[in-house]
Design a protein around this motif. Sequence first.
Motif, short mmCIF file in Angstrom:
data_model
loop_
_atom_site.label_atom_id
_atom_site.label_comp_id
_atom_site.label_asym_id
_atom_site.label_seq_id
_atom_site.Cartn_x
_atom_site.Cartn_y
_atom_site.Cartn_z
N SER A 191 57.42 -56.51 -19.75
CA SER A 191 58.06 -56.47 -21.07
C SER A 191 59.04 -57.61 -21.32
CB SER A 191 58.78 -55.13 -21.27
OG SER A 191 59.78 -54.95 -20.28
N SER A 192 59.43 -58.34 -20.28
CA SER A 192 60.41 -59.41 -20.45
C SER A 192 60.35 -60.37 -19.26
CB SER A 192 61.83 -58.85 -20.58
OG SER A 192 62.21 -58.18 -19.40
N LYS A 250 56.66 -61.13 -18.82
CA LYS A 250 56.28 -61.52 -20.17
C LYS A 250 55.65 -62.91 -20.18
CE LYS A 250 58.48 -62.60 -24.63
NZ LYS A 250 59.79 -62.63 -25.34
N ALA A 305 58.43 -52.81 -26.32
CA ALA A 305 58.52 -54.18 -25.81
C ALA A 305 57.16 -54.67 -25.33
CB ALA A 305 59.54 -54.27 -24.68
N THR A 339 66.31 -65.33 -16.77
CA THR A 339 65.86 -64.07 -17.36
C THR A 339 67.06 -63.15 -17.55
OG1 THR A 339 65.49 -62.97 -15.24
CG2 THR A 339 63.69 -64.35 -16.09
#
Length: 263
Positions: free
Chosen positions: A14-15, A19, A41, A188
């Motif tokens: 999701s990130s 991602k 997300a 991040t």
Amino acid sequence: MTFKNKVIWITGASSGIGKALAIELSKTNCKLILSSRRKDALLYVKHLCSNSDVIEILPFDLANYEDMPTISKKAISFFTKIDILINNGGISQRSLIIDTDISVDKKLMEIDYLGTVALSKAILPHFVSNQSGHFVTVTSLMGKFSSPYRSAYCGAKHALHGFFDALRMEHDKDYIKVTMICPGFVNTEVARNALVGDGSRQNEQDTATANGLEPTDFAKRMLKAIKKEKFEAYIGKSETKGVYLKRFFPKLLHKLVLKSQVR
């Protein structure tokens, strides 16, 4: 080795690194399964990808490691197989040992170690049956050497290396590959989401993380290592030298880490 037509399952998608991996892999004509706790997300990441028609969303929490057999069956059902499992999900920690409640150590082990191990064990019979499969596990340079304020995180990441080194040996005969990816600093949300001594989130970025590799750059380098089927890959800036200092000059590394005052 090519990613074309492969089915690739990414946790922590999701990130951040996950991602970036999803977006880069979506350009290679593979099929993707994206997982994390946050469905909204994941849907956004899917929207950013090039091949959204062959991307499935599978939300779950690594902390619920007893659920992994059911989760893995659901993942397999999407495309009838999994070729590569990218174990990327996890959390970090920023607190001194003396200030860290044991519940924080437990949570790090449950998510970063037991969750990843349980998911990998759940998918392992599928890989054995197919006589192929590739585990790609994102640990950290902290899985090779340690640093202050990260004791629980280092412990969990070191443990992953022990487990997957054994898995690689036991299932070499089944043509199953294992690649350990050891990031240095990557820009991040890992520091902001890191747990402090009482189990709450740090909620602030640190300088070293902010100055790390950009996730897209990291993802491209990571995918090259996967394609080469490397046993281990150390990806970062000058901090990757710590792996070799630990091996040959451990006392020097000790002094350098203390001097750096990295938080």
